[in-house]
Design a protein around this motif. Structure first.
Motif, PDB file in Angstrom:
ATOM      1  N   ASP A 164       0.828  -1.211   0.000  1.00 58.73           N
ATOM      2  CA  ASP A 164       0.000   0.000   0.000  1.00 58.73           C
ATOM      3  C   ASP A 164       0.862   1.262   0.000  1.00 58.73           C
ATOM      4  O   ASP A 164       0.564   2.231  -0.714  1.00 58.73           O
ATOM      5  CB  ASP A 164      -0.918  -0.005   1.234  1.00 58.73           C
ATOM      6  CG  ASP A 164      -1.745   1.253   1.335  1.00 58.73           C
ATOM      7  OD1 ASP A 164      -2.597   1.459   0.462  1.00 58.73           O
ATOM      8  OD2 ASP A 164      -1.515   2.048   2.268  1.00 58.73           O
ATOM      9  N   ASP A 165       1.924   1.253   0.787  1.00 51.85           N
ATOM     10  CA  ASP A 165       2.778   2.441   0.855  1.00 51.85           C
ATOM     11  C   ASP A 165       3.511   2.689  -0.465  1.00 51.85           C
ATOM     12  O   ASP A 165       3.799   3.836  -0.808  1.00 51.85           O
ATOM     13  CB  ASP A 165       3.763   2.329   2.033  1.00 51.85           C
ATOM     14  CG  ASP A 165       3.070   2.554   3.370  1.00 51.85           C
ATOM     15  OD1 ASP A 165       2.017   3.226   3.382  1.00 51.85           O
ATOM     16  OD2 ASP A 165       3.564   2.062   4.401  1.00 51.85           O
ATOM     17  N   ASP A 188       0.711   4.154  -2.642  1.00 51.86           N
ATOM     18  CA  ASP A 188       0.330   5.506  -2.210  1.00 51.86           C
ATOM     19  C   ASP A 188       1.520   6.460  -2.191  1.00 51.86           C
ATOM     20  O   ASP A 188       1.360   7.622  -1.815  1.00 51.86           O
ATOM     21  CB  ASP A 188      -0.280   5.466  -0.795  1.00 51.86           C
ATOM     22  CG  ASP A 188      -1.622   4.773  -0.779  1.00 51.86           C
ATOM     23  OD1 ASP A 188      -2.171   4.547  -1.870  1.00 51.86           O
ATOM     24  OD2 ASP A 188      -2.127   4.463   0.310  1.00 51.86           O
ATOM     25  N   ARG A 222       5.039   6.173   7.950  1.00 54.82           N
ATOM     26  CA  ARG A 222       3.926   5.431   8.548  1.00 54.82           C
ATOM     27  C   ARG A 222       4.244   5.260  10.018  1.00 54.82           C
ATOM     28  O   ARG A 222       5.331   4.858  10.369  1.00 54.82           O
ATOM     29  CB  ARG A 222       3.738   4.079   7.860  1.00 54.82           C
ATOM     30  CG  ARG A 222       2.701   3.195   8.562  1.00 54.82           C
ATOM     31  CD  ARG A 222       2.418   1.909   7.826  1.00 54.82           C
ATOM     32  NE  ARG A 222       1.790   2.085   6.530  1.00 54.82           N
ATOM     33  CZ  ARG A 222       0.477   2.300   6.339  1.00 54.82           C
ATOM     34  NH1 ARG A 222      -0.330   2.374   7.384  1.00 54.82           N
ATOM     35  NH2 ARG A 222       0.000   2.440   5.137  1.00 54.82           N
TER      36      ARG A 222
HETATM   37 MG    MG Z   1      -2.006   4.174   2.269  1.00 54.42          MG
END
Ligand code: MG
Ligand code: 2DE
Ligand code: MG
Ligand code: MG
Length: 323
Positions: A85-86, A89, A94
């Motif tokens: 996801d990172d 995105d 995080r």
């Molecule tokens: Mg994200």
């Protein structure tokens, strides 16, 4: 970790979970061990395994050894999905720490995510869990990927409230729901009760993701460890913004910004300000409240008292979280 403090019932179990996670991220390739250790260290709420363990604990002769591998598997899948996801995105922080992609680059991050993902399944491959457990996990991951692709297709496009709910169910709530349900299956609960646990988790998960989306608008970098407005920057249009596009006196301006693929940080700031000035946040907070009420109402009546209480406390925690 707030959630650990609260869940005294499963405190020892969560400590064993941490140890298990450190153990499982070890690889012959040092870089993978480094990345895995970094991920475990930077923490997390461990919400999914905590829910699974709690549900499993409703069994009288509960044994941690039986449940623990599955709880670790659940968190490893979650960690793998966050690493991916990172990358998707383009996130650089995080939980206040640098993301794997910021530290080691996209290629290595994706591969490490794949490694964790496979490790997760290796861990339970030789256990004799109910067949439904594996199937549920596999389906969750299909859903995670579908949810992300759906979100990707809708980048920089206005979506309806219904489309938004569908997407967050797939990318977040289904996984949380399945974590509860699987714990119930391990406890040997009947279909009616595992369905109820699923529903509890689904509504809790909706509230959890909607809160995450609120925080993206309301918080600052220090507080949640990621920059405010990042969703807008990535073209992800969340509920507070959707509501603002309906009611803000400057809704045209807002729509122009959030659908502009070349938007810059100043435009994001303006879109965040317009959303904050609208009824978007109040409207969205009310939805969180409603989902949490539905979650609590969905809990099976027959759960042991302290387990039920912990599930309720988790719902309250989700309603209050500001990180
Ligand atoms: Mg994200
Ligand atoms: C988090 O949403 C979404 C997580 C799902 C990611 C799933 C992927 C499919 P957010 P935050 C990437 C791949 C799955 C595997 C390998 C198991 O709103 O704000 O972006 O925390 O979350 O970044
Ligand atoms: Mg994402
Ligand atoms: Mg988010």
């Amino acid at each position: 970790m707030l959630i650990n403090k609260m869940l005294y019932v499963i405190k020892k179990d969560l400590q064993a979970l941490e140890q298990g996670l450190y153990h499982e991220v070890h690889s012959d390739v040092d870089l993978i061990t480094d990345i895995g250790t970094h991920l475990v260290k930077s923490g997390g709420k461990r919400l999914r395994p905590a829910l699974c363990i709690l549900a499993a604990r409703s069994k009288k002769d509960y044994e941690l050894e039986y449940v623990l591998p599955l709880a670790i598997t659940i968190e490893l899948i979650h960690m793998a999905s966050l690493v991916h996801d990172d990358v998707l995105d383009n996130a650089s922080t995080r939980r206040g720490a640098a993301t794997a992609n910021a530290k080691w680059g996209n290629n290595v991050s994706i591969l490490s995510g794949d490694f964790l993902f496979a490790r997760a399944f290796a861990l339970i491959a030789d256990k004799d869990y109910d067949k439904r457990v594996l199937l549920r996990l596999a389906k969750i991951i299909c859903g995670l990927s579908e949810g992300e692709i759906h979100q990707n297709e809708k980048h920089f496009r206005l979506r309806t409230e219904e489309e938004y709910y569908d997407a967050i169910a797939k990318k977040t709530a289904d996984f949380i729901a399945a974590s509860c349900e699987i714990g119930g299956i391990l406890a040997g609960l009947g279909r009616e009760d595992t369905d109820k646990l699923y529903k509890y988790g689904l509504y809790l998960g909706m509230a959890f993701q909607i809160t995450d989306d609120i925080l993206d608008i309301t918080s600052n970098d220090e507080k949640i460890g990621k920059p405010a407005g990042n969703d807008i920057l990535q073209g992800i249009i969340t509920l507070p913004v959707i509501q603002a596009t309906k009611t803000s006196p400057v809704r045209e301006e807002l729509i122009n910004i959030i659908t502009d693929e070349n938007l810059d940080k100043a435009m994001v700031k303006r879109a965040v300000a317009i959303t904050r000035d609208s009824d978007g946040l109040d409207y969205t907070r009310k939805k969180v409240y409603d989902y949490l009420e539905m979650a609590k109402e969905s809990l099976p009546a027959a759960l042991p008292k302290e387990i039920r209480q912990s599930f309720i406390e988790i719902a309250e925690f989700v309603g209050k979280r500001d990180f």
